[in-house]
Design an enzyme around this catalytic site. Structure first.
Site, short mmCIF file in Angstrom:
data_model
loop_
_atom_site.label_atom_id
_atom_site.label_comp_id
_atom_site.label_asym_id
_atom_site.label_seq_id
_atom_site.Cartn_x
_atom_site.Cartn_y
_atom_site.Cartn_z
N HIS A 196 -2.80 -2.62 13.04
CA HIS A 196 -1.98 -1.48 13.47
C HIS A 196 -2.00 -1.31 14.98
O HIS A 196 -1.09 -0.72 15.55
CB HIS A 196 -2.40 -0.22 12.71
CG HIS A 196 -1.95 -0.29 11.29
ND1 HIS A 196 -2.79 -0.69 10.29
CD2 HIS A 196 -0.73 -0.10 10.74
CE1 HIS A 196 -2.11 -0.71 9.16
NE2 HIS A 196 -0.87 -0.36 9.39
N GLU A 438 2.73 -3.90 -1.78
CA GLU A 438 1.87 -4.53 -0.78
C GLU A 438 0.52 -4.92 -1.34
O GLU A 438 -0.36 -5.35 -0.63
CB GLU A 438 1.72 -3.62 0.46
CG GLU A 438 1.30 -2.20 0.17
CD GLU A 438 1.29 -1.32 1.43
OE1 GLU A 438 1.39 -1.84 2.55
OE2 GLU A 438 1.15 -0.09 1.26
N ASP A 462 0.25 -6.09 4.44
CA ASP A 462 -0.85 -5.91 3.49
C ASP A 462 -0.75 -6.90 2.33
O ASP A 462 -1.77 -7.36 1.83
CB ASP A 462 -0.87 -4.47 2.97
CG ASP A 462 -1.56 -3.55 3.94
OD1 ASP A 462 -2.64 -3.93 4.44
OD2 ASP A 462 -1.03 -2.46 4.23
N CYS A 509 9.49 -4.44 4.93
CA CYS A 509 9.22 -3.68 6.16
C CYS A 509 7.96 -4.17 6.89
O CYS A 509 7.52 -3.54 7.84
CB CYS A 509 9.11 -2.18 5.86
SG CYS A 509 7.73 -1.79 4.79
C1 PEP Z 1 2.79 -3.51 5.49
O1 PEP Z 1 1.66 -3.47 5.00
O2 PEP Z 1 3.47 -4.55 5.54
C2 PEP Z 1 3.39 -2.30 6.09
C3 PEP Z 1 4.62 -2.29 6.51
O3 PEP Z 1 2.60 -1.21 6.22
P1 PEP Z 1 1.46 -1.07 7.35
O4 PEP Z 1 1.63 -2.19 8.31
O5 PEP Z 1 1.63 0.26 7.98
O6 PEP Z 1 0.21 -1.18 6.55
MG MG Z 2 0.76 -1.57 4.54
#
Ligand code: PEP
Ligand code: MG
Length: 582
Positions: A196, A438, A462, A509
């Site tokens: 993140h 995920e 994830d 996403c």
């Molecule tokens: C993911 O896990 O791909 C996602 C979009 O969520 P985050 O990156 O916030 O865990």
């Molecule tokens: Mg995620």
């Protein structure tokens, strides 16, 4: 003095861009009571910092004493009276002040040395009572030192504008505190490509290189650095030639960005007419301008947890409502997918205190945490529904592992809706509930999950981490982290097929969607909606507009028979080379 030796480091480029500037080595906790010389004209300031820290420590001890007296008893609280007394004891305070004056040494170093002297004398008495007082004394000294450091190193917000931050690691919340206009770039020893922290850097448009192992051992504050966030290269003490080369690179990339921006109103459509929806992932409302500039078709992922981190208190419902409303208003009729709080894993909130976990990514994270703290969950859903009054609302549940979590979430949404209705408040026109896919169990069971939700959003960051059992923030295993692993691709394909059969929309996403080559693979696998950092939309649009759906489907078909991610990447490179020649 001649120019210092040049060093070149290779890491992971996680946020595009080139920066050239001076380093600021950021130490989150400061060195252990390091001895430092204080200049004669800074002695008074040093003593002022010491007195300020004493006062802050006194206040903290009084608060602690009060809290203990309420929860335990007066006798337990008495210990804090002793600490308050020590904070005013001339033996400690006056001695520290005069020794700072005499020796020109820093306050924390002097205070600790005096505490140790007194402590050694008390211990030498060989009496249990006095040896316990030694512990109290050290505790008090550590508290004051903590505040001295806080005053001297108030955090990232005080770093000189234009600096390149060099740190062992930066958490997502520390990264969120960086402001694009102030910080030129950052690089860290630790970190993975889809951490993140990396996502945050992209959101803020800060070039970043992570996973450099030992860079903090080499760089000193004010050293000259070049950061190449495209290639993952960091150069310490660059030569004049290297500086001019990277200046040219930066100009070339700026020209490319300008050209892409000129195409932002063109639809993302393949050469054979398939329209792909390109949406934005956002973390703050600050990014809305970039979303607009990029010509996004909507917001495919609003990571609301960033409202909850990097602060001392929970956001009030009114604050949340205002933030959600800002996003809805800016987007007008375009869709906005709001993900409920995804705290946990590497995104920790100071305000949501949960027990320390051995495996936080497998622990109380995301929807699990919200269901464990129902009041917290309600306090997010209420302002969200209020802000969406009169419009359509898409609520996305993170980290779904089974239908039970969807049923429970729908229950909370209904409860909040009824509450608002009873109070005569207006409601969203329609609420759709979606699941993040995920976790492998959700992907494998996509056909079943689809019966419980209105849409899917595949989180490849994830999904890759959990499918391959590779921690997405752990540098030591980052060579094993591949979204192109055949197991990951097969899971994505399975979800797309299940969604199509069940007639629900599916989008991707994760960071993969914002990679101009990997996005093509996703289109070939049947994905028609991609959500990514606004900074990636232009380049992905161009990549799609240069490709035919038919060729991408052929490519996807062939990669589904590959044995390794290496083979997949080779097939993808061949495809791109053929396309370039056609
Ligand atoms: C993911 O896990 O791909 C996602 C979009 O969520 P985050 O990156 O916030 O865990
Ligand atoms: Mg995620």
């Amino acid at each position: 003095m001649g120019r210092r030796r040049t060093f070149i480091f290779d890491g992971l480029g996680v946020s595009a861009g080139v920066a050239i500037g001076s380093a600021y080595v950021f130490e989150a906790h400061g060195a252990e009571t390091e001895e430092q010389q204080v200049a004669a004209d800074e002695i008074d300031d040093e003593i002022a910092v010491f007195h300020q820290a004493l006062e802050m420590a006194r206040k903290e001890v009084l608060d602690l004493g009060r809290a203990v007296a309420e929860r335990l008893d007066q006798q337990q609280a008495a210990i804090f009276d002793a600490h308050v007394a020590m904070l005013g004891d001339p033996l400690i305070v006056e001695r520290t002040v005069s020794r700072i004056r005499e020796t020109h040494r820093n306050a924390e170093y002097v205070l600790w040395a005096i505490a140790k002297d007194i402590g050694d004398q008390l211990s030498a008495l060989g009496d249990v009572y006095f040896s316990e007082r030694t512990h109290d004394l050290y505790d008090v000294a550590r508290r004051v030192i903590k505040f001295i450091r806080q005053i001297k190193n108030p955090g990232l917000s005080q770093i000189p504008p234009g600096s390149i931050i060099v740190a062992n690691d930066l958490g997502p919340s520390e990264t969120a505190a960086l402001r694009r206009d102030e910080i030129a770039a950052f690089c860290t020893n630790a970190g993975g490509a889809t951490s993140h922290t990396a996502i945050m850097a992209k959101a803020l448009g800060i070039p970043a290189v992570v996973g450099l192992d030992f860079i903090t051992h080499y760089v000193r504050t004010n050293d000259m650095l070049i950061i190449d966030g495209y290639e993952g290269t960091v150069i310490l003490n660059p030569s004049a030639e290297q500086i001019s080369y990277y200046r040219e690179q930066a100009e070339r990339h700026a020209a490319q960005q300008h050209e892409l921006a000129g195409q932002s109103r063109l639809p993302a459509v393949t050469t054979d007419g398939t329209r792909i929806s390109l949406e934005a992932n956002i973390e703050f409302d600050l990014e809305l301008a970039a979303v607009d500039r990029a010509g996004a078709d909507g917001i495919g992922l609003y990571r609301t947890e960033y409202l909850f981190i990097q602060r001392d208190t929970l956001p009030t419902e009114a604050e949340q409502e205002a933030a959600y409303r800002t996003v809805f208003t800016a987007m007008g009729d375009r869709p906005v997918v709001v993900r409920t709080l995804d705290v946990g894993g590497d995104k920790l909130s100071e305000t949501i205190r949960t027990p320390t976990e051995a495996n936080p990514f497998l622990g109380l994270r995301a929807i699990r945490l919200c269901l464990a703290y129902p009041d917290l969950f309600r306090s997010q859903l209420r302002p969200l529904l209020r802000a969406a009054a009169g419009r359509e609302l898409d609520v996305l549940i993170p980290m779904v592992s089974s239908p039970d979590e969807i049923v429970a979430t729908r229950g909370f949404i209904s409860e909040v809706k009824e509450q608002l209705q009873e109070a005569g408040e207006s409601l969203p026109k329609r609420i759709r509930v979606g699941a993040m896919v995920e976790i492998p169990s959700a992907a494998i069971e996509a056909g079943t999950l689809a019966k419980y939700v209105d849409f899917f959003s595949i989180g490849t960051n994830d999904l890759t981490q959990y499918t391959l059992a590779v921690d997405r923030v752990n540098k030591m295993v980052s060579h094993l982290y591949h979204e192109t692993h055949p197991a990951v691709l097969r899971l994505i394909h399975g979800v797309v097929v299940a969604a199509r059969e069940m007639k629900i929309p599916v989008s991707v996403c994760g960071e993969m969607a914002g990679n101009p080559s990997l996005a093509l693979l996703l289109v070939g696998l049947g994905v028609r909606s991609l959500s990514m950092s606004p900074s990636q939309i232009g380049i992905v649009r161009r990549s799609i507009r240069e490709s035919s759906r038919e060729a991408l489907e052929k490519l996807a078909h062939s990669v589904l028979t590959c044995h390794s991610s290496g083979e997949v990447r080779d097939a993808l490179s061949r495809h791109l080379a053929d396309r370039a020649q056609a």
